[in-house]
Motif scaffolding. Sequence first.
Motif, short mmCIF file in Angstrom:
data_model
loop_
_atom_site.label_atom_id
_atom_site.label_comp_id
_atom_site.label_asym_id
_atom_site.label_seq_id
_atom_site.Cartn_x
_atom_site.Cartn_y
_atom_site.Cartn_z
N SER A 206 7.91 -4.99 1.43
CA SER A 206 8.62 -4.26 0.39
C SER A 206 7.73 -3.10 -0.07
CB SER A 206 8.93 -5.20 -0.78
OG SER A 206 9.63 -4.49 -1.78
N VAL A 207 7.79 -2.00 0.69
CA VAL A 207 6.97 -0.83 0.40
C VAL A 207 7.82 0.42 0.45
CG1 VAL A 207 4.80 -1.84 1.23
CG2 VAL A 207 6.27 -0.59 2.82
N ILE A 208 7.35 1.46 -0.23
CA ILE A 208 8.02 2.75 -0.17
C ILE A 208 7.07 3.77 0.47
CG2 ILE A 208 9.58 2.36 -2.12
CD1 ILE A 208 7.61 3.96 -3.87
N TYR A 209 7.66 4.65 1.24
CA TYR A 209 6.89 5.69 1.90
C TYR A 209 6.45 6.71 0.85
CZ TYR A 209 5.97 9.78 4.81
OH TYR A 209 5.40 10.88 5.39
N VAL B 285 -1.85 0.26 -2.02
CA VAL B 285 -1.47 1.37 -1.15
C VAL B 285 -1.79 0.94 0.28
CG1 VAL B 285 -2.01 3.75 -0.49
CG2 VAL B 285 -1.88 3.12 -2.91
N TYR B 286 -0.84 1.14 1.18
CA TYR B 286 -1.02 0.82 2.60
C TYR B 286 -1.18 2.12 3.36
CZ TYR B 286 0.84 -3.85 1.61
OH TYR B 286 1.04 -5.11 1.12
N LYS B 287 -2.16 2.16 4.26
CA LYS B 287 -2.37 3.34 5.09
C LYS B 287 -2.35 2.94 6.56
CE LYS B 287 -5.05 5.92 1.68
NZ LYS B 287 -6.30 6.63 1.38
N LEU B 288 -1.47 3.56 7.32
CA LEU B 288 -1.47 3.39 8.76
C LEU B 288 -2.32 4.51 9.32
CD1 LEU B 288 1.16 1.82 7.91
CD2 LEU B 288 1.97 2.32 10.21
N ASN B 289 -3.51 4.17 9.78
CA ASN B 289 -4.47 5.17 10.24
C ASN B 289 -4.46 5.23 11.76
OD1 ASN B 289 -7.16 6.16 11.21
ND2 ASN B 289 -7.41 6.54 9.02
N ASN B 290 -4.14 6.42 12.31
CA ASN B 290 -3.99 6.58 13.76
C ASN B 290 -5.29 6.95 14.47
OD1 ASN B 290 -4.42 9.29 13.21
ND2 ASN B 290 -2.35 9.95 13.73
N PHE B 291 -6.41 6.87 13.80
CA PHE B 291 -7.74 7.13 14.37
C PHE B 291 -7.93 8.59 14.79
CE2 PHE B 291 -6.64 2.69 15.59
CZ PHE B 291 -7.57 2.02 14.83
N GLU B 292 -7.10 9.49 14.32
CA GLU B 292 -7.16 10.90 14.71
C GLU B 292 -8.53 11.51 14.44
OE1 GLU B 292 -5.95 14.59 16.13
OE2 GLU B 292 -4.84 12.72 16.23
N ILE C 21 -5.52 -1.32 3.47
CA ILE C 21 -4.99 -1.33 2.11
C ILE C 21 -6.10 -0.89 1.16
CG2 ILE C 21 -3.16 -3.03 2.50
CD1 ILE C 21 -4.98 -5.13 1.18
N GLN C 22 -5.67 -0.29 0.06
CA GLN C 22 -6.55 0.13 -1.03
C GLN C 22 -5.84 -0.18 -2.33
OE1 GLN C 22 -7.14 4.42 -0.16
NE2 GLN C 22 -9.28 4.07 -0.64
N PRO C 23 -6.60 -0.39 -3.39
CA PRO C 23 -5.95 -0.55 -4.69
C PRO C 23 -5.24 0.75 -5.08
CG PRO C 23 -8.28 -1.17 -4.81
CD PRO C 23 -8.06 -0.53 -3.48
N HIS C 24 -4.08 0.60 -5.70
CA HIS C 24 -3.39 1.77 -6.24
C HIS C 24 -4.11 2.19 -7.52
CE1 HIS C 24 -0.31 3.79 -8.75
NE2 HIS C 24 -0.09 4.41 -7.60
N ILE C 25 -4.40 3.46 -7.63
CA ILE C 25 -5.16 3.97 -8.78
C ILE C 25 -4.21 4.64 -9.77
CG2 ILE C 25 -6.98 5.57 -9.53
CD1 ILE C 25 -7.86 3.10 -7.78
N VAL D 265 1.23 6.87 4.52
CA VAL D 265 0.86 6.14 3.30
C VAL D 265 2.11 5.54 2.65
CG1 VAL D 265 -0.31 6.31 1.07
CG2 VAL D 265 -1.04 7.77 2.98
N PHE D 266 1.99 4.25 2.27
CA PHE D 266 3.06 3.50 1.63
C PHE D 266 2.51 2.86 0.36
CE2 PHE D 266 3.87 3.76 6.10
CZ PHE D 266 5.24 3.95 6.22
N TYR D 267 3.42 2.50 -0.55
CA TYR D 267 3.04 1.89 -1.82
C TYR D 267 3.94 0.69 -2.08
CZ TYR D 267 2.51 1.62 -6.96
OH TYR D 267 2.29 1.20 -8.24
N ASP D 268 3.34 -0.40 -2.54
CA ASP D 268 4.14 -1.61 -2.79
C ASP D 268 4.79 -1.63 -4.18
OD1 ASP D 268 2.11 -2.30 -4.56
OD2 ASP D 268 1.59 -4.17 -3.52
#
Length: 196
Positions: free
Chosen positions: A60-63, A80-87, A130-134, A72-75
């Motif tokens: 249950s996240v929003i883009y 905060v969720y980050k899909l990191n593509n290693f770019e 994931i990171q804490p939402h600030i 980056v998504f937020y619950d």
Amino acid sequence: MDRAHSSVNSLLEQAACIVRRSKETAGTLEPTESYKRGQIEELISFADSNGLWIDFNNLSVIYLDKGGENEVFYDGAATVYKLNNFEYAGDNLENFFIRITAHNKFFSNVPYQMIGFAYNSLHEFCAVLIQPHIKAEREATEDEITDYMQALGFEMDYLDEYHNDQYEVFDAVPNNVLYGIDGDLYFIDTQIRLKG
């Protein structure tokens, strides 16, 4: 793998070890651009073997946003969720793991935790962080960022770049550093590499 009972950095450490081992196995016979491809293949195998795939359709996240390396998504609550593509890791994923470990060392008030792997909207293989939402009052100012970095023992090279004897931190700009409602600074998305 039981993620609920493993240490916070266990998955990060395991994945970093796999990446390092993959590069050592390739040795100097492989061109550097093939390191990354082999490292990704090893991580995919690791994810398959240990059930480490994150299905964003079941969360249950929003883009929120997309940058050069993160979707980056937020619950809606605290994460905060980050899909990191290693770019930004270049040709060697070890750089990614060095960066995340250094980030957690210097900016421990907003740490990354690696929780698994997924494919982003472009079907690129990603680490899921994931990171804490600030809760922020505003973006930090350049002067606040400089003062904070100097207090950590870093010297300024340019307005958004700093170094100490071991690391270089760059992209430390106001939109990547938040001034929290508690008066603290939160470095949410800087780049870090070993000084070379």
